[in-house]
Design a protein around this motif. Structure first.
Motif, short mmCIF file in Angstrom:
data_model
loop_
_atom_site.label_atom_id
_atom_site.label_comp_id
_atom_site.label_asym_id
_atom_site.label_seq_id
_atom_site.Cartn_x
_atom_site.Cartn_y
_atom_site.Cartn_z
N ALA A 22 -7.52 65.62 -27.36
CA ALA A 22 -7.12 65.48 -28.77
C ALA A 22 -5.73 64.88 -28.94
CB ALA A 22 -7.17 66.84 -29.46
N HIS A 23 -4.96 64.78 -27.86
CA HIS A 23 -3.53 64.45 -28.01
C HIS A 23 -3.09 63.17 -27.32
CE1 HIS A 23 -3.25 68.46 -29.67
NE2 HIS A 23 -3.76 68.96 -28.56
N GLU A 24 -3.78 62.78 -26.24
CA GLU A 24 -3.33 61.62 -25.47
C GLU A 24 -4.52 60.74 -25.08
OE1 GLU A 24 0.04 62.43 -22.48
OE2 GLU A 24 -1.07 64.31 -22.51
N ASN A 25 -4.27 59.44 -25.02
CA ASN A 25 -5.23 58.53 -24.40
C ASN A 25 -5.13 58.71 -22.88
OD1 ASN A 25 -5.84 57.29 -26.95
ND2 ASN A 25 -3.92 56.14 -26.77
N ILE B 169 -7.93 59.13 -27.71
CA ILE B 169 -7.74 60.39 -28.43
C ILE B 169 -8.99 60.69 -29.26
CG2 ILE B 169 -6.44 61.45 -30.32
CD1 ILE B 169 -3.96 59.96 -29.24
N CYS B 170 -9.40 61.95 -29.23
CA CYS B 170 -10.67 62.35 -29.87
C CYS B 170 -10.39 63.42 -30.93
CB CYS B 170 -11.62 62.90 -28.81
SG CYS B 170 -13.22 63.43 -29.45
N PRO B 171 -10.99 63.30 -32.12
CA PRO B 171 -10.70 64.28 -33.18
C PRO B 171 -11.27 65.68 -32.91
CG PRO B 171 -12.38 62.73 -33.91
CD PRO B 171 -11.86 62.21 -32.59
N ASN B 172 -12.40 65.76 -32.22
CA ASN B 172 -13.02 67.07 -31.90
C ASN B 172 -13.45 67.08 -30.44
OD1 ASN B 172 -14.30 66.40 -34.99
ND2 ASN B 172 -13.20 68.34 -34.74
N PRO B 173 -12.50 67.14 -29.51
CA PRO B 173 -12.87 67.00 -28.09
C PRO B 173 -13.82 68.07 -27.59
CG PRO B 173 -10.58 67.74 -28.33
CD PRO B 173 -11.05 67.34 -29.69
N GLU B 174 -13.80 69.24 -28.24
CA GLU B 174 -14.66 70.34 -27.79
C GLU B 174 -16.14 70.07 -28.07
OE1 GLU B 174 -13.87 70.96 -32.09
OE2 GLU B 174 -12.64 70.34 -30.37
N LEU B 175 -16.43 69.05 -28.89
CA LEU B 175 -17.83 68.76 -29.26
C LEU B 175 -18.45 67.64 -28.44
CD1 LEU B 175 -17.61 68.88 -33.18
CD2 LEU B 175 -18.28 70.70 -31.60
N THR B 176 -17.66 67.00 -27.58
CA THR B 176 -18.18 65.85 -26.85
C THR B 176 -17.71 65.88 -25.41
OG1 THR B 176 -18.48 63.45 -26.99
CG2 THR B 176 -16.26 64.29 -27.49
N VAL B 177 -17.91 64.77 -24.70
CA VAL B 177 -17.44 64.65 -23.31
C VAL B 177 -16.82 63.27 -23.14
CG1 VAL B 177 -19.22 66.21 -22.41
CG2 VAL B 177 -19.66 63.74 -22.44
N GLY B 178 -15.86 63.18 -22.21
CA GLY B 178 -15.39 61.87 -21.80
C GLY B 178 -16.42 61.24 -20.87
N GLU C 128 -11.00 61.86 -38.79
CA GLU C 128 -10.66 63.29 -38.68
C GLU C 128 -11.81 64.12 -38.15
OE1 GLU C 128 -9.13 64.63 -42.39
OE2 GLU C 128 -7.41 63.25 -42.35
N THR C 129 -13.02 63.56 -38.20
CA THR C 129 -14.20 64.30 -37.75
C THR C 129 -15.00 63.43 -36.79
OG1 THR C 129 -14.31 65.40 -39.89
CG2 THR C 129 -16.27 65.53 -38.50
N LEU C 130 -15.43 64.01 -35.70
CA LEU C 130 -16.22 63.28 -34.71
C LEU C 130 -17.56 62.86 -35.32
CD1 LEU C 130 -16.19 62.58 -31.58
CD2 LEU C 130 -17.65 64.60 -31.33
N PRO C 131 -17.92 61.58 -35.26
CA PRO C 131 -19.23 61.16 -35.76
C PRO C 131 -20.36 61.88 -35.01
CG PRO C 131 -17.81 59.26 -35.41
CD PRO C 131 -17.10 60.43 -34.81
N GLU C 132 -21.41 62.13 -35.73
CA GLU C 132 -22.54 62.89 -35.17
C GLU C 132 -23.09 62.25 -33.91
OE1 GLU C 132 -26.93 64.52 -36.61
OE2 GLU C 132 -25.69 63.32 -37.95
N LEU C 133 -23.05 60.93 -33.83
CA LEU C 133 -23.59 60.23 -32.67
C LEU C 133 -22.92 60.63 -31.35
CD1 LEU C 133 -23.83 56.62 -34.16
CD2 LEU C 133 -25.75 58.05 -33.47
N PHE C 134 -21.68 61.15 -31.44
CA PHE C 134 -20.93 61.52 -30.24
C PHE C 134 -20.95 63.03 -29.95
CE2 PHE C 134 -19.27 57.44 -31.55
CZ PHE C 134 -19.11 56.76 -30.36
#
Length: 355
Positions: free
Chosen positions: A293-296, A216-225, A31-37
């Motif tokens: 956050a919604h699709e692979n 799918i990413c739990p907090n996409p605003e905090l990371t990058v693809g 549910e939460t993006l790990p700090e490493l990402f």
């Protein structure tokens, strides 16, 4: 039972060493993006700088010898560095097969995928990676990718994953006429009359294909693809699925433009090698992929490159017109090594070749 991670070492082992990748982490329904990402703010895409009233050119390739079509290609390479092509001659079935093959590979069990990690694979020309270069990335990108450098059909049959090998080889074969057409058009504006045995190996002497998977990413605003970067290729031919998420920086601007998926299209971008060869006339442009956050999401870039043993620099036909060389000659393999020694950081790689 889903694994729980008591420290970063356990998390890294799960993602990078055991074959699970970022995809495996996403499938734990964290549910939460790990700090490493979590990326520094300046590495994320500032969505307030995305302009919605502009788009990269879309070029119909059904009549590539039409002077107007040729002009559109060269203008796009100069002014955008990115464009999309439709009616390009690569069969839709081949494109669909490559996308299906990409999904098949990333659906393999971790123990099977693990065979293709750099430390396990018997060839250095095939490697499965998460993030970009985990050994040097300070914050990790939310992506897994399988990278296949083409040497020969024999090597591909020996080492590429069987679940996607045939589809990738077919795609490489079917896309070659498009690649040659684009290069012919682009070098004509540089004063080179034809693509032939003297320059073809130099412009398109090696190829690499990546299968990219953005879970799918739990907090996409905090990371990058994928963080902002330009490619080191001559040209990149990108097949993307219907999800979207690729953004390109507008030339000489802080603004970004989304590249919407167009069914059956391919996205073309100029790489650093061609920017250097054209002495800056054609532009390799920063691009960035956001997490979702919604699709692979999947994409398949085919990188068309000089041979590793080639030296790259401004082409003689460009400099003979009296232009001052903006770039020195460098060994292409040295240029690529420089790119892979550091994390994605905009257009900084090209400084390696700057006079």
């Amino acid at each position: 039972m889903a694994p729980s991670f008591t420290n970063n070492k356990e998390l890294k082992t799960f993602v990078f060493d055991d074959g699970h990748g970022v995809k495996g982490l996403s499938e734990l329904k964290i549910e939460t993006l790990p700090e490493l990402f979590i990326q520094p703010y300046e590495k994320r895409l500032d969505m307030s700088k995305v302009v919605h009233h502009e788009s990269i050119p879309v070029i119909d390739m059904s009549n590539p010898d039409d002077p107007e079509v040729m002009k559109h290609i060269c203008d796009a390479a100069e002014n955008w560095g990115f464009f999309q092509v439709v009616n390009h001659g690569v069969p839709f079935k081949v494109l669909d097969d490559v996308k299906d093959a990409t999904k098949r590979f990333f659906s393999l069990q971790a123990d099977e995928k693990k065979k293709y990690l750099y430390k396990n694979c018997p060839t250095k020309n095939v490697r499965l990676v998460s993030s970009f270069i985990p050994e040097v990335d300070k914050a990790y990108e939310w992506k897994d990718y399988l990278s296949c450098f083409y040497v020969s059909d024999d090597e591909a049959f020996a080492y590429w994953p069987s679940v996607c090998r045939d589809q990738l080889l077919e795609y490489m074969k079917e896309s070659e006429p498009l690649i040659k057409t684009l290069l012919k058009v682009l070098i004509t504006r540089l004063g080179i009359s034809k693509l032939d045995e003297t320059n073809e190996p130099f412009l398109m002497g090696s190829r690499r294909m990546n299968l990219n998977y953005y879970p799918i990413c739990p907090n996409p605003e905090l990371t990058v693809g994928v963080g902002s970067h330009s490619d080191v290729s001559t040209l990149t031919i990108l097949l993307q699925d219907e999800t979207g998420g690729l953004y390109v920086r507008k030339l000489n601007s802080d603004n970004w433009v989304h590249v919407p998926p167009i069914k059956g299209s391919l996205t073309i971008n100029i790489g650093d090698a061609l920017q250097i060869m054209s002495n800056g006339r054609y532009k390799s442009i920063e691009h960035h992929v956001v997490a979702n956050a919604h699709e692979n999401r999947i994409s398949v870039p085919l990188f068309v490159n000089p041979r590793p043993s080639d030296g790259i620099g401004p082409l003689p036909q460009v400099i003979v017109r009296g232009e001052t060389a903006l770039y020195k000659h460098v060994l292409y393999s040295d240029y690529v090594k420089h790119f892979y020694r550091k994390s994605h950081n905009g257009k900084d790689t090209i400084e390696f070749a700057r006079v």
